[in-house]
Structures are given as structure tokens and as C-alpha cells.
Design an enzyme around this catalytic site. Structure first.
Site, PDB file in Angstrom:
ATOM      1  N   CYS A 114      66.334  95.421  10.754  1.00 16.91           N
ATOM      2  CA  CYS A 114      67.678  95.904  10.402  1.00 16.91           C
ATOM      3  C   CYS A 114      68.317  96.733  11.515  1.00 16.91           C
ATOM      4  O   CYS A 114      69.526  96.943  11.507  1.00 16.91           O
ATOM      5  CB  CYS A 114      67.634  96.703   9.108  1.00 16.91           C
ATOM      6  SG  CYS A 114      66.895  95.794   7.754  1.00 16.91           S
ATOM      7  N   HIS A 246      73.779 101.204   8.467  1.00 18.15           N
ATOM      8  CA  HIS A 246      73.086 100.047   7.890  1.00 18.15           C
ATOM      9  C   HIS A 246      73.243 100.116   6.369  1.00 18.15           C
ATOM     10  O   HIS A 246      73.029 101.151   5.753  1.00 18.15           O
ATOM     11  CB  HIS A 246      71.614 100.095   8.297  1.00 18.15           C
ATOM     12  CG  HIS A 246      70.771  99.084   7.599  1.00 18.15           C
ATOM     13  ND1 HIS A 246      71.157  97.770   7.448  1.00 18.15           N
ATOM     14  CD2 HIS A 246      69.550  99.192   6.990  1.00 18.15           C
ATOM     15  CE1 HIS A 246      70.222  97.122   6.777  1.00 18.15           C
ATOM     16  NE2 HIS A 246      69.243  97.955   6.486  1.00 18.15           N
ATOM     17  N   ASN A 276      72.046  94.011   1.351  1.00 24.93           N
ATOM     18  CA  ASN A 276      71.468  94.334   2.647  1.00 24.93           C
ATOM     19  C   ASN A 276      71.284  93.042   3.449  1.00 24.93           C
ATOM     20  O   ASN A 276      70.474  92.196   3.079  1.00 24.93           O
ATOM     21  CB  ASN A 276      70.121  95.041   2.405  1.00 24.93           C
ATOM     22  CG  ASN A 276      69.405  95.425   3.683  1.00 24.93           C
ATOM     23  OD1 ASN A 276      69.750  94.960   4.763  1.00 24.93           O
ATOM     24  ND2 ASN A 276      68.389  96.255   3.544  1.00 24.93           N
TER      25      ASN A 276
HETATM   26  O1  UT7 Z   1      66.633  97.550   5.360  1.00 18.60           O
HETATM   27  C1  UT7 Z   1      65.636  98.310   4.776  1.00 18.60           C
HETATM   28  C2  UT7 Z   1      65.351  97.731   3.455  1.00 18.60           C
HETATM   29  N1  UT7 Z   1      64.812  98.497   2.395  1.00 18.60           N
HETATM   30  C3  UT7 Z   1      65.314  99.614   1.863  1.00 18.60           C
HETATM   31  O2  UT7 Z   1      66.207 100.257   2.316  1.00 18.60           O
HETATM   32  C4  UT7 Z   1      64.664 100.026   0.583  1.00 18.60           C
HETATM   33  C5  UT7 Z   1      64.576 101.508   0.363  1.00 18.60           C
HETATM   34  N2  UT7 Z   1      64.148 101.773  -0.997  1.00 18.60           N
HETATM   35  C6  UT7 Z   1      64.979 101.643  -2.039  1.00 18.60           C
HETATM   36  O3  UT7 Z   1      66.153 101.360  -1.855  1.00 18.60           O
HETATM   37  C7  UT7 Z   1      64.444 101.936  -3.412  1.00 18.60           C
HETATM   38  O4  UT7 Z   1      63.131 102.432  -3.307  1.00 18.60           O
HETATM   39  C8  UT7 Z   1      64.467 100.668  -4.329  1.00 18.60           C
HETATM   40  C9  UT7 Z   1      65.896 100.347  -4.697  1.00 18.60           C
HETATM   41  C10 UT7 Z   1      63.830  99.493  -3.623  1.00 18.60           C
HETATM   42  C11 UT7 Z   1      63.684 100.942  -5.609  1.00 18.60           C
HETATM   43  O5  UT7 Z   1      64.223 102.061  -6.278  1.00 18.60           O
HETATM   44  P1  UT7 Z   1      63.239 103.183  -6.856  1.00 18.60           P
HETATM   45  O6  UT7 Z   1      64.078 104.159  -7.565  1.00 18.60           O
HETATM   46  O7  UT7 Z   1      62.396 103.673  -5.710  1.00 18.60           O
HETATM   47  O8  UT7 Z   1      62.400 102.349  -7.920  1.00 18.60           O
HETATM   48  P2  UT7 Z   1      60.827 102.117  -7.982  1.00 18.60           P
HETATM   49  O9  UT7 Z   1      60.387 101.190  -6.897  1.00 18.60           O
HETATM   50  O10 UT7 Z   1      60.165 103.443  -8.056  1.00 18.60           O
HETATM   51  O11 UT7 Z   1      60.687 101.372  -9.378  1.00 18.60           O
HETATM   52  C12 UT7 Z   1      61.036 102.018 -10.578  1.00 18.60           C
HETATM   53  C13 UT7 Z   1      60.869 101.015 -11.703  1.00 18.60           C
HETATM   54  C14 UT7 Z   1      59.519 100.323 -11.696  1.00 18.60           C
HETATM   55  O12 UT7 Z   1      59.116 100.159 -13.050  1.00 18.60           O
HETATM   56  P3  UT7 Z   1      58.024 101.140 -13.693  1.00 18.60           P
HETATM   57  O13 UT7 Z   1      56.804 100.945 -12.856  1.00 18.60           O
HETATM   58  O14 UT7 Z   1      58.601 102.513 -13.577  1.00 18.60           O
HETATM   59  O15 UT7 Z   1      57.919 100.625 -15.076  1.00 18.60           O
HETATM   60  C15 UT7 Z   1      59.808  98.966 -11.116  1.00 18.60           C
HETATM   61  O16 UT7 Z   1      58.906  97.967 -11.561  1.00 18.60           O
HETATM   62  O17 UT7 Z   1      61.845  99.963 -11.594  1.00 18.60           O
HETATM   63  C16 UT7 Z   1      61.182  98.697 -11.662  1.00 18.60           C
HETATM   64  N3  UT7 Z   1      61.935  97.743 -10.860  1.00 18.60           N
HETATM   65  C17 UT7 Z   1      62.939  97.004 -11.356  1.00 18.60           C
HETATM   66  N4  UT7 Z   1      63.461  96.905 -12.594  1.00 18.60           N
HETATM   67  C18 UT7 Z   1      64.493  96.074 -12.762  1.00 18.60           C
HETATM   68  C19 UT7 Z   1      61.807  97.464  -9.536  1.00 18.60           C
HETATM   69  N5  UT7 Z   1      62.721  96.544  -9.164  1.00 18.60           N
HETATM   70  C20 UT7 Z   1      63.433  96.250 -10.282  1.00 18.60           C
HETATM   71  C21 UT7 Z   1      64.514  95.377 -10.523  1.00 18.60           C
HETATM   72  N6  UT7 Z   1      65.015  95.333 -11.781  1.00 18.60           N
HETATM   73  N7  UT7 Z   1      65.065  94.629  -9.567  1.00 18.60           N
END
Ligand code: UT7
Length: 326
Positions: A114, A246, A276
Site C-alpha cells: 500500500c 492511504h 482499500n
Molecule cells: O492497507 C492495510 C490494510 N489493512 C488495514 O488497514 C487493516 C487494519 N485493521 C482494521 O482496519 C481493523 O482491525 C478491521 C476492520 C480489519 C477489524 O476491525 P476490529 O475492530 O479490529 O475487529 P476484530 O478483528 O477485532 O473482530 C471483531 C469481531 C470478531 O468476532 P468475535 O471474535 O468478536 O466474535 C470477528 O470475527 O468481528 C468479526 N468480524 C466480522 N464480522 C462481520 C471480522 N470481520 C467481520 C466482517 N463482518 N466482515
């Protein structure tokens, strides 16, 4: 610092817009989850155009916006992690597509995920001796997404952005900072198909992008302020008219805005529409800002990115003579 200036910019996106609602029919997710956790509402997913097709379209838009003869181009750099082929490069495909194969051009690809466009811009600015450099960020990330993995597939989209730069003596400048740090824990990872030690009977496995979202989030909110501070080199953020970051997650941008005391109203945001697009994200935003007349003579603009590798980078643009250089 390099005395170069942006003279044109353009972008291209595929024709298929995919809403969060539509995605929730494919994978176990919801519009509410995606919007509230990321700010993304839709993304564009390519059906027919590969990375080089999008890159070529963005390049043509940039050339048209600059109003130059494309034969002035001496350098074509394409940042991508999703090229059409291992070889030839997307940059060489763009050169051919522009009908510039008979021109004395150096063309090559860069992969810094990225941050790739910012790495490419710095390389172009330092390599450019005469004529014009065409710098592109282009991706078809949909090729490497696992559409069953809701942790990744909801975040990304396809597209391309391009800009043209030229060496000038009108007070314009670009100041760069770029860093890398090996990601030993595979926080953002997409392996290739592997070695073939037995020479025969190897299954060709398809591989996908995987991500440890929280680790990447933590990295991003450190890396972006670091890169911004480095290119500011002691100058106040108040002098910055526009920040083009970004486009990964609105929560990352809000965090950076709050941490640095930089108003969200000066932050260019289009991730709601495009998601993204990795190396294409900064140049698409740059091209939109250019098209909307948000980059005017005398302005001070910062481009900033972070990504897999890990990599992070920024560019401080003095576009034309600024108050402090008059
Ligand atoms: O170019 C660089 C690319 N990457 C990034 O910039 C990513 C940086 N990170 C993020 O943007 C965030 O960490 C995410 C948006 C990816 C995730 O958000 P989060 O608040 O950190 O969520 P999490 O990974 O802690 O997941 C929370 C919950 C989980 O469920 P449980 O275990 O709490 O029951 C996940 O399984 O959300 C669940 N989950 C979803 N639910 C519905 C994860 N993805 C999804 C989804 N839809 N797409």
C-alpha cells in the site's frame, strides 16, 4: 528534496460497483459491521480488466489532464502487488499500450504494497533527469482475495491512479520519507504458489491475502504520524492545506487526525466509495483531489501511506511557490 511538480493526474476504476449489502449475500457479514468498523460502503471489483488495463486507462487520463504530448515521457513506474504476470511488468505493458515502444523510456514495477505509490514517486523524482515521469499505482486485489474470508474480502477493491511529474524551477518541491521493517509475524501476507522441488506432479495452489487486522491497525496508527513528522521536518502541521492518506479505514484516519491535531476536514477521504485499493489508493485520491481543484498553486500537500512489508512513507508537496518560499 526534489524540485519536481505534478502536472497532471487521472484514475480508472472497473465498471462493477459492489455494495456492502451485495457482499453480505456472498460472505457472513453485514453493511452495519463494515460501515461501523471501517467506513467502507462500496468498492469496485473488476470483471474483465486486469491491472495493466486499469493502469493504462489511468495513465491516459493523467496525460489528458496534463495536456502534454505523451512522447515527453521518459520514465514509467508502476506500483502494484497484483501485476498481470510475473513478467512482463505492468509498466512495460503501459508503455506499449500508450504506443511509446520506440521512445527512450525506462519502465519498471515496484512492490511496496500500500506504500508502493509513494515509493515509486520518490524513485521517479530522483531518477528523472529530463522530460516527464509517469507514476502509477494499480491493483486488481480481487484476484488474491479469499471471498470466504470476511476478515479481508470486505476491505479491498480494484482500481488505478496515475500522475505525471516534471522537473521545474518555480519553487515547487517534493520531500520524501520511506521506511521498511520486515513483517516476521505475517500480519499482512500473501505467499506465492511455492517451490517445485520434485519438478513434476506438483499441485499449483492458489493463495490468498491474509491479515491480522488488529496488529495492522496498531502499526498504522504509529507509522502514519511518524512519516508525517519526518516530512514536516519541524514545520507546523498548520501550514498543510491538504492531507491525502492511504484509504484503509476511517477509524485509522480519525485516530491519526486526533493524535496529531489535524482536522478531518483537511483529510481527503474516498474509502467509503472505493475501499482499500492498496497501491492505487493514494494516487486515486490524489487524482480526485486534482480533478476537484483541491491542489492549487502555492499549496502545501502531504501524501502518506502504510502497508504490508511492513512499509510506510510520506511525501510533502510544495505545489508552486509557497508563502515561505516567496
Ligand atoms: O492497507 C492495510 C490494510 N489493512 C488495514 O488497514 C487493516 C487494519 N485493521 C482494521 O482496519 C481493523 O482491525 C478491521 C476492520 C480489519 C477489524 O476491525 P476490529 O475492530 O479490529 O475487529 P476484530 O478483528 O477485532 O473482530 C471483531 C469481531 C470478531 O468476532 P468475535 O471474535 O468478536 O466474535 C470477528 O470475527 O468481528 C468479526 N468480524 C466480522 N464480522 C462481520 C471480522 N470481520 C467481520 C466482517 N463482518 N466482515
Amino acid at each position: 528534496m526534489e524540485n519536481v511538480k505534478i502536472i497532471g493526474a487521472g484514475y480508472a476504476i472497473p465498471d462493477q460497483k459492489v455494495s456492502n449489502e451485495k457482499l453480505s449475500q456472498v460472505v457472513d457479514t453485514s453493511d452495519e459491521w463494515i460501515r461501523s468498523r471501517t467506513g467502507i460502503v462500496s468498492r469496485y471489483i473488476s470483471r474483465q480488466e486486469n491491472t495493466s488495463d486499469l493502469a493504462l486507462r489511468a495513465a491516459k487520463e493523467a496525460i489528458q489532464s496534463a495536456g502534454i504530448d505523451s512522447r515527453m515521457i521518459r520514465l514509467i513506474l508502476v506500483a502494484t502487488l497484483t501485476p498481470d504476470n510475473y513478467t512482463p511488468t505492468v509498466a512495460c505493458q503501459v508503455q506499449a499500450g500508450l504506443g511509446l515502444n520506440d521512445q527512450p523510456i525506462m519502465a519498471f514495477d515496484i512492490n511496496a504494497a500500500c506504500s508502493g505509490f509513494l515509493f515509486a514517486l520518490e524513485c521517479a523524482a530522483s531518477l528523472l533527469k529530463e522530460g516527464v515521469a509517469l507514476v502509477i499505482g494499480a491493483e486488481t486485489l480481487s484476484k488474491i482475495l479469499d471471498w470466504n474470508d470476511r476478515n479481508t474480502c470486505v476491505l479491498f477493491g480494484d482500481g488505478a491512479g496515475a500522475c505525471l511529474i516534471q522537473r521545474v524551477q518555480d519553487g515547487s518541491s517534493m520531500t520524501f520519507y520511506a521506511r521498511s521493517q520486515g513483517d516476521v509475524d505475517h500480519a499482512l501476507y500473501c505467499p506465492d504458489r511455492g517451490l517445485q522441488p520434485d519438478l513434476v506432479n506438483q499441485a499449483q495452489q492458489k493463495t490468498y491475502l491474509s491479515m491480522k487486522g488488529r496488529d495492522v491497525f496498531r502499526f498504522a496508527i504509529q507509522a502514519m504520524p511518524d512519516a508525517i513528522q519526518q516530512v514536516l521536518a519541524g514545520q507546523s502541521l498548520d501550514s498543510v492545506d491538504l492531507m491525502i492518506p492511504h484509504q484503509a479505514n476511517i477509524r485509522i484516519l480519525e485516530h491519526v487526525s486526533k493524535k496529531m491535531g489535524f482536522g478531518m476536514e483537511k483529510m481527503f477521504v474516498n474509502l467509503d466509495t472505493f475501499g482499500n485499493t492498496s497501491a492505487a489508493s493514494v494516487p486515486i485520491a490524489l487524482a480526485q483531489a486534482w480533478e476537484q481543484g483541491k491542489i492549487q498553486e502555492g499549496m502545501h500537500v502531504i501524501l502518506v501511506g502504510f502497508g504490508a512489508g511492513f512499509t510506510w512513507a510520506a511525501c510533502r508537496i510544495q505545489h508552486g511557490k509557497g508563502e515561505d518560499t516567496q
